[in-house]
Design a protein around this motif. Sequence first.
Motif, PDB file in Angstrom:
ATOM      1  N   SER A   1       0.839  -1.189   0.000  1.00 38.22           N
ATOM      2  CA  SER A   1       0.000   0.000   0.000  1.00 38.22           C
ATOM      3  C   SER A   1       0.882   1.251   0.000  1.00 38.22           C
ATOM      4  CB  SER A   1      -0.876  -0.027   1.254  1.00 38.22           C
ATOM      5  OG  SER A   1      -1.717   1.081   1.220  1.00 38.22           O
TER       6      SER A   1
ATOM      7  N   LYS B   1       1.251   2.158  -7.080  1.00 40.08           N
ATOM      8  CA  LYS B   1       0.574   1.394  -8.155  1.00 40.08           C
ATOM      9  C   LYS B   1      -0.444   2.272  -8.892  1.00 40.08           C
ATOM     10  CE  LYS B   1      -1.135  -1.500  -5.120  1.00 40.08           C
ATOM     11  NZ  LYS B   1      -0.497  -1.105  -3.860  1.00 40.08           N
ATOM     12  N   THR B   2      -1.336   2.889  -8.108  1.00 37.94           N
ATOM     13  CA  THR B   2      -2.380   3.706  -8.740  1.00 37.94           C
ATOM     14  C   THR B   2      -1.751   4.878  -9.462  1.00 37.94           C
ATOM     15  OG1 THR B   2      -3.853   3.051  -6.980  1.00 37.94           O
ATOM     16  CG2 THR B   2      -4.538   4.954  -8.272  1.00 37.94           C
ATOM     17  N   SER B   3      -0.706   5.457  -8.849  1.00 43.73           N
ATOM     18  CA  SER B   3      -0.052   6.607  -9.496  1.00 43.73           C
ATOM     19  C   SER B   3       0.552   6.194 -10.837  1.00 43.73           C
ATOM     20  CB  SER B   3       1.042   7.173  -8.593  1.00 43.73           C
ATOM     21  OG  SER B   3       0.480   7.606  -7.391  1.00 43.73           O
TER      22      SER B   3
HETATM   23  N1  LIG Z   1      -1.173  14.319  -5.280  1.00 42.61           N
HETATM   24  C1  LIG Z   1      -0.492  13.756  -4.271  1.00 42.61           C
HETATM   25  N2  LIG Z   1       0.067  14.523  -3.316  1.00 42.61           N
HETATM   26  C2  LIG Z   1       0.788  13.974  -2.306  1.00 42.61           C
HETATM   27  N3  LIG Z   1       0.976  12.647  -2.167  1.00 42.61           N
HETATM   28  C3  LIG Z   1       0.439  11.833  -3.080  1.00 42.61           C
HETATM   29  C4  LIG Z   1      -0.320  12.332  -4.178  1.00 42.61           C
HETATM   30  N4  LIG Z   1      -0.742  11.273  -4.922  1.00 42.61           N
HETATM   31  C5  LIG Z   1      -0.261  10.162  -4.317  1.00 42.61           C
HETATM   32  N5  LIG Z   1       0.434  10.489  -3.216  1.00 42.61           N
HETATM   33  C6  LIG Z   1       1.122   9.570  -2.322  1.00 42.61           C
HETATM   34  O1  LIG Z   1       1.925   8.731  -3.090  1.00 42.61           O
HETATM   35  C7  LIG Z   1       1.934   7.408  -2.560  1.00 42.61           C
HETATM   36  C8  LIG Z   1       1.536   6.414  -3.616  1.00 42.61           C
HETATM   37  O2  LIG Z   1       0.143   6.543  -3.823  1.00 42.61           O
HETATM   38  P1  LIG Z   1      -0.681   5.491  -4.682  1.00 42.61           P
HETATM   39  O3  LIG Z   1      -2.108   5.797  -4.507  1.00 42.61           O
HETATM   40  O4  LIG Z   1      -0.141   5.485  -6.060  1.00 42.61           O
HETATM   41  O5  LIG Z   1      -0.286   4.147  -3.960  1.00 42.61           O
HETATM   42  P2  LIG Z   1      -0.902   2.695  -4.137  1.00 42.61           P
HETATM   43  O6  LIG Z   1       0.251   1.777  -4.265  1.00 42.61           O
HETATM   44  O7  LIG Z   1      -1.895   2.667  -5.226  1.00 42.61           O
HETATM   45  O8  LIG Z   1      -1.590   2.529  -2.728  1.00 42.61           O
HETATM   46  P3  LIG Z   1      -2.887   1.663  -2.294  1.00 42.61           P
HETATM   47  O9  LIG Z   1      -2.571   0.235  -2.570  1.00 42.61           O
HETATM   48  O10 LIG Z   1      -2.978   1.940  -0.834  1.00 42.61           O
HETATM   49  O11 LIG Z   1      -4.022   2.207  -3.089  1.00 42.61           O
HETATM   50  C9  LIG Z   1       1.030   7.430  -1.353  1.00 42.61           C
HETATM   51  O12 LIG Z   1       1.811   7.557  -0.197  1.00 42.61           O
HETATM   52  C10 LIG Z   1       0.178   8.657  -1.564  1.00 42.61           C
HETATM   53  O13 LIG Z   1      -0.211   9.206  -0.345  1.00 42.61           O
END
Ligand SMILES: Nc1ncnc2c1ncn2[C@@H]1O[C@H](COP(=O)(O)OP(=O)(O)OP(=O)(O)O)[C@@H](O)[C@H]1O
Length: 636
Positions: A61, A65-67
């Motif tokens: 988490s 990934k989503t980014s």
């Molecule tokens: N616009 C933003 N400003 C600040 N931090 C951000 C922004 N977008 C994403 N983050 C941070 O970047 C990190 C990666 O986020 P992301 O949503 O891509 O993770 P993820 O692997 O998809 O997580 P999860 O499995 O929990 O959904 C996280 O710590 C998130 O808080």
Amino acid sequence: MSKMAVGDMRPTDHGVVLQWRDITYSVTKKKKDGTLDTRVILNAISGDTSGGSLLALMGPSGSGKTSLLNALAFRVPKGPGAMITGAIYADGKLVETPSQMARMSAYVEQEDALFALSTVRETLMFAAQLRLSKDMPLEEKEQEVNNVIADLGLVAAADTIVGNEQIRGISGGERKRVAIGMDLLHDPRLIFMDEPTSGLDAFQALNVMTALKDLAIEKGRTIIASVHQPRSSIYALIDQLVLLSGGRLVYAGAGQGACSAHFAALGEPVPKDFNPADHFLDIISVDYRTPKLTESTMERIEKLAKGVAREEVPIIKLGLDNAPAGAGDDKGLVMGFTSSGRAEAEQNSKDASRFWIPFKLLLARTWREQTRDTATLTIKYVMQTFFSLLFGVVYLRMARDQTSIQDRTGILFFQAMNQAFGSAIGISKIIPQQLKVVSRERAARMYTPLPYYVSTFLVTLPLELIPGVVYGTVIYYMTGLREGVGHYLIFLAVMTLENFAGIGLGMCLSASFTSVEMAPQLAPAFVILFLMFSGFFLNESNVPVWLIWLREISFIRYAFQALCVNEFKGAEFSCDGSTGSCVDGDEHLERLKFDDITIGGNCGILAGMILGFNLLALGIVYYRQPKYLALEKKTQ
Ligand SMILES: Nc1ncnc2c1ncn2[C@@H]1O[C@H](COP(=O)(O)OP(=O)(O)OP(=O)(O)O)[C@@H](O)[C@H]1O
């Protein structure tokens, strides 16, 4: 480590060859001491994938990934300090704008934003009519919908409503498959999916992933999905894997044995009888339980990130012998659809800017959603009937005497107030209710805000206006307001104009609110503000100078004044001396400071306000449409 062979990177008539280089996403914020703090969310991520494969983005988490998925799909929302750099190539051609990517791909969001009261078939048919060529006959579109229903295993649920938390409909897995189906109708060669299994039980999750895998194999599509903790049967479906930890790449290549072999070579073999996906996630997660564990797990991740040793796959060149028909044609490649879908997509993009087709479809859907909500409509109309009858009975057939002057003023004020509350507050939750679905459809370029706004506004009219006329008539005749058809018609006309203005205000509020919960909390506050300055509670001349502007924009005031002039101007009331001094209608209007008001003038102002509120609401809808970051610079 295993890497994608250059030979696999060929444009075909099926999936898009997607290659991304050095994708870096950062957000810079100003700290309290004025210095800048830059957070790197994705750190120079590169990778490749092509048709016929299911690529999973995995990681703990917050790993990004989503980014990464959003960055590849050009769906990272614009925000202060946010910047993405790098380069993305589709079939060897640099993709430069969100709209280029939107036209070639489909993006299935994590949250299934669907209308609750439409059936699966109606939902898919709506998408088919907007996404397939307008020249395609309706029967063929129905056939396409039937194919998607069959492909995604939705036959048994086809005529059931989608439902939501409050209304029972299809299951979570079926809902997810409908959301996927909506994006598959136009046959995109590239499909992005954000956590397609989230919120599903193990069985439903496997069903969804199997449907995706079939799509990749049977139709040769390129599928990229972020996946959270897949069970082993789901992991077995994955062809390619991208593993992220803290925004860094720790693996990009083939899944299954190749990935296991890669980590074994780095000293982290998959334990016997262990789900490989669980193992990979374990070894790339930081363990914060103790400082020592934190340090050791971070060291391990550092070692794994260094061990990526990604062998560069060249960006494919256009004009290869095996390029699909039209591959040399830039437009065809950027569109990225199958040869049959390409013409449709071109047509589609023209349709998206047209008004009438989306307008008719949106009108039908909004009408369906509003009128099928029978519980809400029934409560609303029962309450209105109850209050109208109660009112009628309390003031039954008023005499034309001095005491009735106050009663008449009260009734007119109540009518003006009721009209404003009913329309503005009722309408204010419509757009937030639809916001998620509409944002998704807007991001997929299915229609522009204008047909959406006009159709939503028009649907509210019969639902608000017809009952308004019926209840107004009941109250008018039961209470014995001023006799004469002319006065009755003016009463209805003023009430109707006020209703329109209330709907316009409701649409403004609706367009501004982001959640359905905000609407009932905040909308009454706005109406009460207008109510205070309607001329009933506070005499016109007693309004503080600095609040005069509120009085001037109170549409309730203009309606109330016009109703009073209609009722009292030139009217006589009997006087038996029991109330002390006696007044006639004109004197009463003078006391209210309404003596120089004209009905026509106030109706003109109300008409102007209707226009103003609606233009403002439309402007807000335009302003709030989804905006995504473009890639800032290319590294290749
Ligand atoms: N616009 C933003 N400003 C600040 N931090 C951000 C922004 N977008 C994403 N983050 C941070 O970047 C990190 C990666 O986020 P992301 O949503 O891509 O993770 P993820 O692997 O998809 O997580 P999860 O499995 O929990 O959904 C996280 O710590 C998130 O808080």
